[in-house]
Design a protein around this motif. Structure first.
Motif: not given
Length: 207
Positions: A7-11, A131-139, A149-155, A161-164
């Motif tokens: 499966g995908t990352t953070s699924s 899972a939906a990529v937006e939900e995976r990004a949130r997780r 880590e200094n990250v943003t949800e958009a980043g 998306k790039e990794r998928d």
């Protein structure tokens, strides 16, 4: 019994894999950590991530014990691992290690991106967790923020998306569900609901 979870990352596949392995008393291998370990070793040694020969030498002797798992799960190492995993010779170097783990007496559970298609195509149970990529990004954002880590949800969303795209497009063992894998969409599921669904699938296959 061999269980393959892809499966995908953070699924949620990693959490599911650990819980399912514990339930059935099976040894568990998170194969993604192998690629992360090779990537981290390359980064530490100043090796160019696309230097296939150098990365193969690192993969030949890779062990997980010397590494801090939290560091391996960082966003930087994850992105590097996706690059390293696209190198066919590195995948070949790690193939036997993973195949031997899968074929050990008594069975095993492995999770990754090509377990059901390449490493253990004859697994008794194959699951594809997504899972939906937006939900995976949130997780993933919450996970990375939680370890400082200094990250943003958009980043994080853009990185996922790039990794998928990179993992699905690689020529050698692309990320994709096996034809006979059972899909589990965890977008709106709790970890408990995900485990219950997986147990239902496994028990149906066992019967």
């Amino acid at each position: 019994m061999i269980i393959a979870i892809d499966g995908t990352t953070s699924s949620g596949k990693g959490t599911l894999a650990k819980r399912l392995a514990k339930h059935y008393g099976l040894p568990h291998l998170d194969t993604g950590l192998l690629y992360r370990a090779v990537a981290k070793a390359a980064m530490d040694a100043g090796v160019e991530l696309k230097d296939e020969d150098a990365c193969v030498r690192l993969a030949a002797g890779v062990r997980l014990e010397p590494f801090d798992e939290r560091e391996l799960r960082s966003s930087g190492v994850g992105a590097a691992a996706s690059v390293v995993a696209s190198l066919p010779a590195v995948r070949r170097a790690l193939f036997e290690l993973q195949r031997n783990f899968a074929q050990q007496e008594g069975g095993a559970l492995l999770d990754g991106r090509d377990i059901g298609t390449v490493i253990a195509p004859h697994a008794d149970v194959k699951l594809w967790v997504d899972a939906a990529v937006e939900e995976r990004a949130r997780r993933r954002f919450l996970e990375l923020s939680g370890i400082g880590e200094n990250v943003t949800e958009a980043g994080v969303l853009e990185q996922l998306k790039e990794r998928d795209a990179r993992d699905a497009a690689r020529k050698d063992a692309p990320m994709k569900p096996a034809d006979d894998a059972v899909w589990i969409d965890t977008t709106t599921m709790t970890p408990e609901e995900c485990l219950a669904r997986a147990l239902e699938v496994v028990e149906t296959r066992r019967r």
